[in-house]
Write an enzyme that holds these catalytic residues in place. Structure first.
Site, PDB file in Angstrom:
ATOM      1  N   HIS A 308      18.560  42.088   8.152  1.00  0.00           N
ATOM      2  CA  HIS A 308      18.818  41.569   9.394  1.00  0.00           C
ATOM      3  C   HIS A 308      20.011  41.687   9.921  1.00  0.00           C
ATOM      4  O   HIS A 308      21.095  41.553   8.917  1.00  0.00           O
ATOM      5  CB  HIS A 308      18.186  40.054   9.437  1.00  0.00           C
ATOM      6  CG  HIS A 308      18.145  39.368  10.691  1.00  0.00           C
ATOM      7  ND1 HIS A 308      19.106  38.832  11.532  1.00  0.00           N
ATOM      8  CD2 HIS A 308      17.014  39.032  11.466  1.00  0.00           C
ATOM      9  CE1 HIS A 308      18.539  38.329  12.497  1.00  0.00           C
ATOM     10  NE2 HIS A 308      17.148  38.568  12.555  1.00  0.00           N
ATOM     11  N   ASP A 366      10.074  39.296  10.347  1.00  0.00           N
ATOM     12  CA  ASP A 366       9.423  40.381  11.191  1.00  0.00           C
ATOM     13  C   ASP A 366       8.525  41.235  10.185  1.00  0.00           C
ATOM     14  O   ASP A 366       7.205  41.475  10.796  1.00  0.00           O
ATOM     15  CB  ASP A 366      10.334  41.311  11.858  1.00  0.00           C
ATOM     16  CG  ASP A 366      11.141  40.678  12.955  1.00  0.00           C
ATOM     17  OD1 ASP A 366      10.693  40.033  13.688  1.00  0.00           O
ATOM     18  OD2 ASP A 366      12.177  40.889  12.908  1.00  0.00           O
TER      19      ASP A 366
END
Length: 431
Positions: A308, A366
């Site tokens: 991330h 995600d």
């Protein structure tokens, strides 16, 4: 307010400028450069604003190194496992967890605002049937200003409150109807006897021909998806909402701007990109090939859904989302779904590989949210609309906070100009 007892000294040519330093509740100190241009005749240069605090906020804090996400001080993993989405909405909007009475009133208010103006059905039908649901959402959310005139005056606290409730309540209906329209099914109206997550699932998957019962495991997973995407500090779409709001735009225009920004694949499309990668891998036996490619610096392939930009450790949201993913996959079964089989095995192999552990490339929110939504039966085109309806409360909270700040002003970034200097116009016959 942040502490301003410290200062920073900056030398520019023969000038020495003293700038105040703000010490926040959490996070690094911030140098206040608001008077830098006036005192030093210089701007700062920070593409992407990665080192610039554009506002002061009390809503959400992220520590990427620690893998920490706090809403009003409460860790996201506690909220996602012990609370539920509408309670988190109340927390983001008002700063404190509600009492039982406050929560009941708030839930009732949101539930009773979920219907859309009946004439908005015709607005949906103005789009082509194959329109992307996000395209529909951008248009419909912006059009709310044409239907709800009584909540567009941003100077009226009551109207701001009504607009906030309407946006949080109606966004799931807009998203569900965008989905129904895209697949040619009749719109399903919201029901006041269902929870927020149940209502959304019912509006997406129910049909008039037969009864649809929402499985509690699926509704809990959906509620967690809503909760884990509720706010994420000053990301691109939130910053867009704040910038639009700084001009005095009505709330529906501001949130529509946020939806449009979220539509970008670099922001809201990460879980869709992850699922597309899983489909590209295709089968479990090809996973080693793609892991090897991910390790190869000369190969442009990257494992989507791992690592991330902000979190340099494990994404705190992913821990809770993984639990939901396991529950949903157990319920729905993965034996006959090659994409979900690849996802489970890729997760296992990547977590056991020292290369990914050393680089802290862990599965993020995600990765798991895409798996869950795929298992539920949502097409990838609905992933970002679900993100948008989840993030609406964050956008609204940030919008309200900005409007209540007496020092807020219209956003007007400066630039590092590298074009032609002053030059006189040349007549066409002399060129």
């Amino acid at each position: 307010m942040a502490d301003t007892s410290k200062t920073a000294k900056l030398s520019i040519a023969d000038k020495e400028i003293e700038l105040p330093i703000h010490s926040p509740t959490c996070g690094p100190d911030v140098v206040d450069i608001r008077k830098l241009y006036a005192q030093g005749d210089v701007f700062t240069y920070d593409p992407g604003f990665t080192s610039t605090a554009a506002c002061e906020s009390t809503i959400t804090f992220i520590d990427g190194d620690k893998g920490e996400l706090l809403h009003r001080g409460y860790p996201i993993d506690q909220l996602a496992s012990k609370s539920h989405y509408l309670e988190v909405c109340y927390l983001l909007l008002y700063g404190e967890l509600p009492s039982a009475e406050q929560l009941e009133t708030f839930e009732s208010t949101i539930t009773n605002h979920t219907m859309l103006h009946e004439q908005m059905q015709y607005f949906f039908r103005g789009f082509r049937r194959d329109a992307h649901p996000m395209a529909i959402m951008v248009g419909v959310v912006g059009a709310m200003a044409a239907f709800y005139h009584d909540s567009t005056d941003i100077s009226d606290p009551h109207q701001r409150e009504v607009a906030s409730h309407r946006l949080i309540a109606k966004m799931p209906t807009i998203a569900a109807w965008a989905y129904k329209y895209s697949i040619g099914q009749p719109f399903v109206y919201p029901r006041n006897d269902l929870t927020h997550a149940e209502n959304f699932l019912h509006m997406c998957f129910a049909v008039p021909a037969e009864e649809y019962k929402v499985d509690p495991i699926l509704s809990r997973a959906m509620d967690r998806i809503f909760t884990l995407h509720a706010d994420h500090e000053q990301n691109a779409s939130t910053s867009t909402v704040r910038l639009a709001s700084s001009s005095g735009a009505n709330p529906f225009a501001c949130i529509a701007a946020g939806v449009a920004c979220l539509w970008g694949p670099a922001h809201g499309g990460a879980n869709q990109a992850c699922l597309e990668m899983l489909k590209e891998i295709g089968s479990v036996d090809r996973i080693p090939e793609f892991i090897a490619r991910a390790k190869d610096k000369e190969d442009p392939f990257r494992l989507m859904g791992f690592g991330h930009r902000v979190y340099k450790n494990f994404d705190p949201r992913a821990k809770v989302m993984k639990q939901s993913a396991d529950e949903v996959l157990d319920l729905m079964g993965i034996e006959n779904n090659p994409v979900l089989q690849v996802a489970k095995e890729l997760e296992r192999q990547a977590l056991e590989d020292p290369y990914f552990a050393d680089k802290k490339l862990f599965p993020n929110v995600d990765f798991y949210s895409g798996i869950i939504l795929e298992a539920m039966g949502f097409p990838t085109s609905m992933f970002t609309p679900i993100f948008a309806l989840s993030r609406t409360v964050g956008w609204v909270s940030q919008w309200k906070e900005q409007l209540s700040d007496p020092g807020h002003k219209i956003g007007r970034p400066r630039q590092l100009y590298t074009g032609a200097p002053y030059r006189d116009y040349v007549e066409v016959e002399d060129r």
